[in-house]
Scaffold this active site. Structure first.
Site, PDB file in Angstrom:
ATOM      1  N   HIS C  57       0.825  -1.214   0.000  1.00 52.36           N
ATOM      2  CA  HIS C  57       0.000   0.000   0.000  1.00 52.36           C
ATOM      3  C   HIS C  57       0.854   1.257   0.000  1.00 52.36           C
ATOM      4  O   HIS C  57       0.368   2.341   0.300  1.00 52.36           O
ATOM      5  CB  HIS C  57      -0.905   0.034   1.230  1.00 52.36           C
ATOM      6  CG  HIS C  57      -1.698  -1.205   1.420  1.00 52.36           C
ATOM      7  ND1 HIS C  57      -2.541  -1.684   0.448  1.00 52.36           N
ATOM      8  CD2 HIS C  57      -1.770  -2.083   2.450  1.00 52.36           C
ATOM      9  CE1 HIS C  57      -3.106  -2.804   0.889  1.00 52.36           C
ATOM     10  NE2 HIS C  57      -2.650  -3.077   2.084  1.00 52.36           N
ATOM     11  N   HIS C 219      -6.662  -4.494  -1.100  1.00 53.84           N
ATOM     12  CA  HIS C 219      -5.884  -5.732  -1.003  1.00 53.84           C
ATOM     13  C   HIS C 219      -6.067  -6.606  -2.223  1.00 53.84           C
ATOM     14  O   HIS C 219      -5.890  -7.812  -2.156  1.00 53.84           O
ATOM     15  CB  HIS C 219      -6.292  -6.534   0.232  1.00 53.84           C
ATOM     16  CG  HIS C 219      -5.919  -5.854   1.487  1.00 53.84           C
ATOM     17  ND1 HIS C 219      -6.744  -4.966   2.104  1.00 53.84           N
ATOM     18  CD2 HIS C 219      -4.791  -5.912   2.212  1.00 53.84           C
ATOM     19  CE1 HIS C 219      -6.138  -4.508   3.187  1.00 53.84           C
ATOM     20  NE2 HIS C 219      -4.956  -5.057   3.275  1.00 53.84           N
TER      21      HIS C 219
END
Ligand SMILES: Nc1ncnc2c1ncn2[C@@H]1O[C@H](COP(=O)(O)OP(=O)(O)O)[C@@H](O)[C@H]1O
Ligand SMILES: Nc1ncnc2c1ncn2[C@@H]1O[C@H](COP(=O)(O)OP(=O)(O)O)[C@@H](O)[C@H]1O
Ligand SMILES: [Mg+2]
Ligand SMILES: [Mg+2]
Ligand SMILES: [Mg+2]
Ligand SMILES: [Mg+2]
Lengths: 333, 217, 333, 217
Positions: C57, C219
């Protein structure tokens, strides 16, 4: 082609429009003709700096407009150099009486259009100097090519020339600094995937699932050599090897290491590349005194990376460290 | 000698060029994607559409040179890239070459074509064989010159130019490029036609076709 | 799978290693267990702030370690929450005696591992408070889900809580500010392409050439709804509509508008999205007082974007404007 | 009643689990990619490989409870994600349940399985039908309890648990998820097996198989 756009014809104006609202503390945008300019331009007595070129390389150049860097940026259509009109308009908008420097990446189109614009601005009494950036070692600089391309090293030229202008250097001095940076920076890139120009609608080239393109430019143009995918460390050795072959370092010299993402590369990969590049430089006794890692000179959504090395001296380091306040590069204020 | 060509022909040429470039937009993009950056068709289409709009603003009294001039400035201010300044300069030099002539005879056409080609060389420094639009323009100028010397009509001069330009464009295929973006590719440019040479051939063919239509009318 | 990596197992350690060299003026990295910490930690008397979660991320979270934001970041394997050990180690490393705040994105794994770590740190005498971020309106918050996910709004929580800690607020006050930000921020995202987790080697889902995934998480997990590609403006209306339905604004209220790239989206597209979002807010009489556009909470190379809106008040605006010096967010110093 | 199971069995179970999870690494990744984030196989493989390494460090005198305990702490400190704390807690609670027993009879196994399941529920708050590993564990505990009550041997208890866990994992396929990442998908989770339920079934099958091997030896 899947893109978050409306009409492909409006990509640049809509993006520039959004950019100007998001960063209204730093810039304003003119839309006819299109350019982005510091909100406090022109600044009396300061050399103005204008750069530009085809869009699709963001944050280059508009993201670097602001205190300590560019005074204006002129974005052309995607991957197409702007015409002289907006370059002239931007040049006039930033002329504070001390003349204007054009920083131009070495592509036939950019060179010709900036050349015409410089002539027109000069005819209107503005002193214009031009510096051509050509840092890409993938291209042989010879009689048999259009010369080396200007790629990610452009960011370093713009930052350092911008700092020189901000501290009050005159036009000749700012141009000299820009030329010096260009002469001391080298870049080499790789692509893992191609990009899709909105108006073209199809990838600029296709790579098999296990192929990469070495020596890629920043316009989705194919590179010089296509090879099988290798581990990151091996790719870094190729890219940095080419850079250092072209501009050898003596042990003890200082470098600025720029690892530039082409747009679609995850940050973890950029830092994996950075890590190995820093190691190789350290092995050769070169001190990585300054670093920059991120997407600075991109090719839309292309996955890939370029490695640039700038040979620092005290003057360049001090100008690099000087405050800058732009959308994409900011420190010291 | 045959009928000379006036402002009607010049206007019709630009109109026909705009059409043929719109039709060939994707084809030129594809050629440029292969050895350049994929925008040549887009650039030329944008420029000639803009030029088309400017034709209407010209007074009825406009000469062929006036037409070339407004096309030149429009291309310079709308095309961008390498092609914008190069084609712009070509039309500008052609405009200067024909001056205020109302009617262009074979000799005037040769002058215009030569000036256009020389303008491109002046700006772009390309030589024949560098795999650029010059590889269409130079044989076109040579063929036009020879035809005029042999007493050809204006239409026949343009036909000679267009035929030679097409052959020249085709002949760029086996070349390695030494100017423009394709020069970055080295050997890998071999086998691909230069997009600028191709667009030049399209333009000259359009010039011939509207002249023929005029000659037949 | 084409990636600039070496062994997939070493992606996180190599990237963290590179990150720490590139930003050695701001952070240092510990590699056993792995965490990134401010080079001046612990700072006596200042509340420490630790965040973390699966890698992939970036720049979240390590890119936000530094003055005025996080004191440490704990990166787990790609898309896998870290185990308690490094969280405990990071917590100890930043404890300056005033306690430590854990900022945790609402995923079962993150919540459970941070919970265990907080218990262990508390057993060692460190006062720990935890704030769970759950800004994603794509997920219904009900008995029938694991609750809303924490997504890009996390960056705003970290910045503002970081500023509160930097000005000297105590642990309860910093936790209260973080909770307040979380309660006033909503996010919704879209994906155009999936991403490939290095150890998985294949895309997390596949989208046809004309499909997009609305309500995507960060995700690579599929979103809630798959629809046909639409113009950017229509997509923005969907995303921002969902955000504003969930948190209505009265005319005259101030907003911070965050347009967050998922990693592989070109910047022009982010600004096209930003432009329309700002227009919609303006049409509703909402003042876009602050803006942030870029890649801040990504899903590797995924193409897509999320839109977050934070309802500002004077306190939040002042804390947002306070100086920050991290790798990925920097102003005021 | 049959032979009770000692530390050898416990060690063999962990070894067999590490093997079966390595074999099923990609299969579990694939299940998790479909309704989660694609890391479950990687997480479990990493954790059990680490646990395997820790077994060697245990003294020869280690009890089954000692084995469970070192597995618990290793999973907690190496797996991460949701599965790490959940499986870690399961083994920790099982370890506490069997205390210092050298040999586990059917009743002790039922206690251990029940404690493990309760530990997962304590941490994860899932109920049967939420499409989680609980949907493997709960029928496994029920079946084991019933088997033990009917006088089954330890091996038969584990066989009952493994059979039930497999059916339970399969039965997650038509469910909508209410816990974990799959809960974000709503109806779209239907038709996919829960990866954690599947790994639980694999673990219990491994427990049964090494017990059978021991029983036959
Ligand atoms: N130096 C040059 N001299 C003559 N023609 C050139 C030169 N450089 C480029 N060209 C021509 O321009 C064409 C490319 O035009 P275009 O694609 O519109 O511009 P760009 O290369 O900037 O994208 C080439 O195919 C070639 O024919
Ligand atoms: N609250 C919960 N209770 C029980 N089991 C859960 C819960 N949340 C998730 N799980 C289980 O964990 C599995 C996912 O594990 P894993 O993929 O390793 O972690 P993550 O979801 O963090 O990526 C799910 O398939 C499910 O069986
Ligand atoms: Mg171009
Ligand atoms: Mg081109
Ligand atoms: Mg995970
Ligand atoms: Mg998972």
């Amino acid at each position: 082609m899947k893109k978050l756009i409306n009409d492909p014809k409006n990509v640049v104006t809509e993006a520039v429009g959004g950019f100007a609202i998001a960063h209204s503390d730093i810039v304003r945008a003119e839309l006819d003709p299109v350019f982005v300019v510091r909100s406090d331009a022109p600044r009396a007595g300061k050399v103005g700096i204008v750069s530009g070129g085809g869009s699709g390389h963001e944050p280059l150049h508009a993201g670097f407009v602001g205190y300590g860097m560019l005074d204006a940026a002129v974005p052309g259509p995607v991957f197409t150099s702007p015409t002289p009109d907006p370059i002239v308009a931007a040049t006039k908008a930033v002329d504070g009486g001390a003349g204007v420097l054009h920083i131009v990446k070495n592509y036939t189109g950019d060179v010709l259009n900036f050349e015409t614009a410089a002539d027109l601005a000069a005819a209107d009494g503005i002193e214009v100097a031009s510096v051509i950036v050509d840092d890409d070692v993938a291209v042989k600089d010879s009689l048999y090519t259009a010369g080396r391309r200007g790629v990610a090293g452009t960011v370093l030229v713009e930052k350092i020339a911008g700092a020189a202008a901000e501290r009050g250097d005159d036009l000749a001095a700012v141009a000299a600094i820009a030329t010096k940076v260009n002469s001391r920076v080298r870049t080499m890139g790789v692509a893992l995937t191609a990009c899709v120009v909105p108006h073209a609608g199809e990838p600029s080239f296709t790579l098999a699932d296990d192929e990469i393109e070495i020596g890629i430019g920043i316009h989705g143009e194919p590179g010089r050599e296509r090879i099988k995918l290798e581990p990151a460390d091996a790719i870094v050795a190729r890219l940095l090897g080419a850079v250092l072959d072209d501009m050898p370092f003596a042990a003890g010299e200082d470098a600025l290491l720029l690892v530039n993402g082409m747009g679609g590369t995850p940050q973890v990969e950029l830092y994996i590349v950075y890590r190995r590049a820093a190691e190789i430089l350290a092995e050769r006794g070169v001190t990585v005194a300054r670093s920059l890692v991120g997407n600075f000179t991109t090719s839309l959504e292309m996955q890939g990376v370029s490695i640039s090395v700038l040979k620092l001296d005290d003057e360049l380091t001090a100008l690099w460290d000087a405050p800058v306040q732009t959308a994409a590069l900011r420190w010291g204020r | 000698m045959g009928a000379s060509l006036g402002a009607d022909w010049a206007r019709a040429w630009i109109t026909a060029s705009a059409e043929v470039l719109a039709e060939n937009r994707v084809a030129l993009i594809t050629l440029d994607r292969e050895i350049g950056d994929g925008d040549h068709g887009e650039n030329m289409d944008r420029g000639f559409q803009a030029a088309l709009g400017k034709l209407d603003e010209l007074p009825d009294s406009a000469t062929p040179g006036d037409v070339f001039k407004v096309v030149a400035t429009t291309l310079i201010s709308t095309v961008g890239g390498a092609a914008g300044p190069l084609y712009g300069t070509a039309f500008l030099k052609a405009s200067l070459a024909v001056g205020a002539e109302e009617q262009l005879d074979a000799a005037a056409l040769v002058l215009a074509l030569t000036a256009a080609r020389d303008g491109v060389v002046l700006r772009g420094k390309a030589e024949p064989g560098d795999k650029t639009m010059i590889d269409a323009w130079t044989p076109a100028v040579d063929a036009a010159t020879a035809a005029a010397a042999a007493g050809a009509s204006p239409y026949e001069v343009l036909k000679a130019a267009a035929d030679a330009a097409e052959r020249g464009a085709e002949a760029t295929e086996p070349l390695v490029a030494r100017k423009g973006r394709a020069s970055y590719l080295g050997e890998r440019a071999i086998g691909h036609r230069d997009p600028g040479a191709q667009s030049s051939a399209l333009l000259l063919r359009a010039a011939e076709q509207v002249a023929r239509a005029g000659a037949q009318a």
